[in-house]
Design an enzyme around this catalytic site. Sequence first.
Site, PDB file in Angstrom:
ATOM      1  N   GLU A   1       0.854  -1.190   0.000  1.00 54.39           N
ATOM      2  CA  GLU A   1       0.000   0.000   0.000  1.00 54.39           C
ATOM      3  C   GLU A   1       0.890   1.240   0.000  1.00 54.39           C
ATOM      4  OE1 GLU A   1      -2.778   0.205   3.320  1.00 54.39           O
ATOM      5  OE2 GLU A   1      -2.785   2.391   3.205  1.00 54.39           O
TER       6      GLU A   1
ATOM      7  N   ARG B   1       0.423  10.310   0.281  1.00 59.87           N
ATOM      8  CA  ARG B   1       0.777  11.419   1.159  1.00 59.87           C
ATOM      9  C   ARG B   1       1.951  12.208   0.635  1.00 59.87           C
ATOM     10  NH1 ARG B   1       1.183   9.012   7.142  1.00 59.87           N
ATOM     11  NH2 ARG B   1      -0.299   7.301   6.937  1.00 59.87           N
TER      12      ARG B   1
ATOM     13  N   LYS C   1     -10.984  -1.854   6.487  1.00 49.34           N
ATOM     14  CA  LYS C   1      -9.787  -1.542   7.263  1.00 49.34           C
ATOM     15  C   LYS C   1     -10.242  -1.063   8.642  1.00 49.34           C
ATOM     16  CE  LYS C   1      -6.220   2.061   7.319  1.00 49.34           C
ATOM     17  NZ  LYS C   1      -5.056   2.537   6.582  1.00 49.34           N
TER      18      LYS C   1
HETATM   19  O1  LIG Z   1      -2.411   6.718   5.322  1.00 51.03           O
HETATM   20  C1  LIG Z   1      -3.429   6.075   5.538  1.00 51.03           C
HETATM   21  O2  LIG Z   1      -4.331   5.954   4.730  1.00 51.03           O
HETATM   22  C2  LIG Z   1      -3.616   5.408   6.800  1.00 51.03           C
HETATM   23  O3  LIG Z   1      -4.618   4.828   6.968  1.00 51.03           O
HETATM   24  C3  LIG Z   1      -2.631   5.425   7.842  1.00 51.03           C
HETATM   25  C4  LIG Z   1      -1.794   4.175   7.884  1.00 51.03           C
HETATM   26  O4  LIG Z   1      -2.522   3.010   7.735  1.00 51.03           O
HETATM   27  C5  LIG Z   1      -1.085   4.171   9.160  1.00 51.03           C
HETATM   28  O5  LIG Z   1      -0.431   5.405   9.327  1.00 51.03           O
HETATM   29  C6  LIG Z   1      -0.086   3.082   9.323  1.00 51.03           C
HETATM   30  O6  LIG Z   1       0.105   3.017  10.673  1.00 51.03           O
HETATM   31  P1  LIG Z   1       1.454   2.671  11.404  1.00 51.03           P
HETATM   32  O7  LIG Z   1       1.799   1.269  11.042  1.00 51.03           O
HETATM   33  O8  LIG Z   1       1.089   2.836  12.842  1.00 51.03           O
HETATM   34  O9  LIG Z   1       2.465   3.679  10.925  1.00 51.03           O
END
Ligand SMILES: O=C(O)C(=O)C[C@H](O)[C@H](O)COP(=O)(O)O
Length: 209
Positions: free
Chosen positions: A42, A46, A130
Amino acid sequence: MQKNLAQVLEQAGVVPVLVIDQVADALPLAQALVEGGLNVLEVTLRTEAALGAVEEIAKHLPDAHVGTGTVLTADDVRRSTDAGATFMVSPGTTDALLDAVEAGSVPMLPGAANPSEVMRLLERGYSYQKFFPAEAAGGVPMLKSIGGPLGQVKFCPTGGVSPGNAQDYLALKNVVCVGGSWMASPKLVAEKNWAEITRLAKEASALKG
Ligand SMILES: O=C(O)C(=O)C[C@H](O)[C@H](O)COP(=O)(O)O
């Protein structure tokens, strides 16, 4: 509608959530992850480089399933589709976003964080969702509780998932896979430490059991 996506998620185990700042990093990073046994990737929308990164991976790495994350708007849906994403992931859900997804051709894993959001998505046919932000929204106990009345929904918990808790999530009946960024942290990517990323990916892929 989510049929092909379901198959991809069922075999994924752990889905790396990637933030890619430079298109040139996309291919070596994706290769390092696939070599470690993680082939569902994924790429979050961003960064400026994200769509170029998706294009590169889609074009050159047929062994990988590359999708976009942080899909928030109809425009993100269009851009993801044009870049060759095979799935999309959103942190939450709006009607405008779902309308755009359903008018298009790329399946979506939409985000939900509580029973009402889960039910709303189920009403529109999304039985794969999700669970975000997983740890902050109640973690394993929350998913177990949701699994009582809403056992037909399968989740990919993401947000705060780590090597320390991934297995607890994966052991739940209503968890299809987990997402996380730990095996490809911004630091490792900036250092182009592909060997360490492969090592962490191997560890993560062993968690599927
Ligand atoms: O960007 C997106 O669409 C999101 O949904 C956020 C990500 O899924 C999380 O930021 C991952 O989380 P971490 O593994 O805690 O870093």
